[in-house]
Design an enzyme around this catalytic site. Structure first.
Site, mmCIF file in Angstrom:
data_model
loop_
_atom_site.group_PDB
_atom_site.id
_atom_site.type_symbol
_atom_site.label_atom_id
_atom_site.label_comp_id
_atom_site.label_asym_id
_atom_site.label_seq_id
_atom_site.Cartn_x
_atom_site.Cartn_y
_atom_site.Cartn_z
ATOM 1 N N GLY A 224 0.818 -1.199 0.000
ATOM 2 C CA GLY A 224 0.000 0.000 0.000
ATOM 3 C C GLY A 224 0.853 1.250 0.000
ATOM 4 N N GLY A 226 2.022 5.386 1.089
ATOM 5 C CA GLY A 226 2.185 6.260 2.228
ATOM 6 C C GLY A 226 3.222 5.805 3.234
ATOM 7 C CB CYS A 251 5.266 -4.101 0.088
ATOM 8 S SG CYS A 251 5.919 -2.578 -0.668
ATOM 9 C CG ASN A 293 5.841 0.564 -5.824
ATOM 10 O OD1 ASN A 293 6.401 1.606 -5.525
ATOM 11 N ND2 ASN A 293 4.574 0.533 -6.169
ATOM 12 C CG PHE A 296 8.552 4.874 4.196
ATOM 13 C CD1 PHE A 296 8.883 5.848 5.134
ATOM 14 C CD2 PHE A 296 7.681 5.223 3.166
ATOM 15 C CE1 PHE A 296 8.365 7.131 5.039
ATOM 16 C CE2 PHE A 296 7.149 6.501 3.060
ATOM 17 C CZ PHE A 296 7.495 7.462 4.006
ATOM 18 C CG HIS A 350 5.582 -6.201 -4.637
ATOM 19 N ND1 HIS A 350 4.261 -6.138 -4.277
ATOM 20 C CD2 HIS A 350 6.115 -5.005 -4.303
ATOM 21 C CE1 HIS A 350 3.999 -4.954 -3.761
ATOM 22 N NE2 HIS A 350 5.116 -4.248 -3.760
ATOM 23 C CD GLU A 352 3.054 -9.011 -5.872
ATOM 24 O OE1 GLU A 352 3.153 -7.796 -6.094
ATOM 25 O OE2 GLU A 352 3.585 -9.560 -4.866
#
Length: 373
Positions: A224, A226, A251, A293, A296, A350, A352
């Site tokens: 996600g 932020g 992630c 991706n 942080f 990731h 996937e």
């Protein structure tokens, strides 16, 4: 097309041509080094609030299609390219890339010196910026850029989470996995469903008692957008569940689980975004090329940003010992942890792909094997 430009908050300007929706947009400017997967990238909820610079010089050469969607909308604010094309006649294409962006109301710049732009971001760090038409005065553009909230402290998960629980395949033969949906990608959902999971996607502000009421066999923490430090309400829910059921985070989910057990996160200078990041599994020595991706990362046991070792370093957490499981071979940042005294583990990348290599897809099987055990 019409003349346009990208203005960064430090005053750097990069000129090009507007080639999609003829509107302005602001956001955090980041770059992606993947050679394909442009549609998957812009529809990944993790890009919420960001302007994507694609380093590959030709974007749009195989069009767009429904199968490449990672969600039901574009989440990136704008797109920057060296050369954007609108090819509709490629095999499998259902439309042109630039036409699709325009129809979705997303501005894009083509003809930009993306090599110079990416070098600037690597040197100065990801920063706020905006895409504007040439008629917009730089002083007015700068005001809009500086009015954009910074990514640090941003809770964007609330913008991409579902308003109500989504129950998938309730009669499936596998375990019931309850996901806190902070912006889960479609390819993660597909990988879990293909393995027979009874998957449930719950709003990210769902509390621990509501999760328990679903009697999950495991809890999954999704990717996600932020800053994980802005999601204390999710962290408290996770903290309340750790030790009761197996928990796996990917992630952003990796960062949230780590914060839930008492570890710290920090903002990377320009993040990891691409499909060629080498990650070493420290237990086996295996090196996977991974899709990433994120902006942080998790700090080491002494607060360090990078770990200059391939040893199985351990942390003391609020739930016992945690052990470094994977490390990024580019910058030595933490890529995965195993909690040794409770049933929980994380990975930063990731498995996937979507887009990218499939080296790490076996981790879905490993997760379900552990749940079964």
């Amino acid at each position: 097309m019409a003349p346009g430009y990208l203005l960064l908050e430090d005053g750097a300007r990069f000129d090009g041509e507007l080639c999609a929706a003829p509107i302005a947009a602001t956001g955090e400017v980041v770059f992606n080094t993947a050679m394909s997967g442009y549609q998957e990238s812009v529809t990944d909820p993790s890009y919420r609030g960001q302007i994507i610079v694609f380093t590959y010089p030709l974007i749009g050469n195989y069009g767009v299609s429904a199968a490449a969607m990672e969600s039901d909308a574009i989440h990136a604010r704008a797109v920057i390219m060296r050369e954007g094309v609108d090819r509709e006649d490629a095999a499998g294409a259902e439309g042109g890339w630039l036409t699709w962006l325009r129809d979705c109301g997303i501005p894009a710049l083509t003809g930009v010196d993306t090599r110079a732009l990416v070098r600037h971001i690597r040197d100065k760090g990801a920063m706020r910026g905006g895409v504007f038409g040439a008629e917009v005065d730089e002083s007015a553009a700068r005001e809009r850029v500086m009015a954009e909230p910074p990514m640090t402290g941003a809770d964007l998960a609330r913008e991409v989470t579902p308003p109500e629980p989504v129950i998938l395949d309730p009669e499936a033969p596998g375990p019931r996995v309850v996901a806190l949906d902070t912006g889960i990608k479609g390819s993660i959902v597909r990988n879990l469903r293909e393995r027979g999971v009874r998957l449930e996607l719950h709003p990210c502000d769902t509390d621990a008692d509501a999760i328990r009421a679903r009697e999950p066999d495991a809890v999954f923490l999704a990717n996600g957008p932020g800053d994980p430090a802005a999601l204390d309400y999710v962290v408290e829910t996770v903290r309340d569940l750790v030790g009761e059921v197996p928990v796996w985070g990917i992630c952003l989910g990796h960062q949230l689980l780590c914060r839930a057990v008492g570890l710290e996160t920090f903002k990377l200078p320009f993040g990891h975004r691409g499909a060629n990041h080498p990650v070493k599994d420290l237990a086996t020595g295996r090196i996977d090329i991974t899709s990433q991706n994120h902006g942080f990362a998790v700090r080491g046991p002494n607060g360090e940003a990078r770990l200059d070792t391939d040893e199985l370093v351990r942390w003391d957490t609020d739930f016992g010992a945690a052990q470094l499981a994977q490390i990024n071979l580019y910058d030595r940042t933490v890529e995965g942890l195993e909690l040794l005294d409770v049933r929980a583990s994380t990975i930063q990348y990731h498995p996937e792909a979507g887009p990218g290599p499939h080296d790490a897809v076996y981790l879905f099987d490993r997760f379900l094997e552990r749940v079964a055990a």
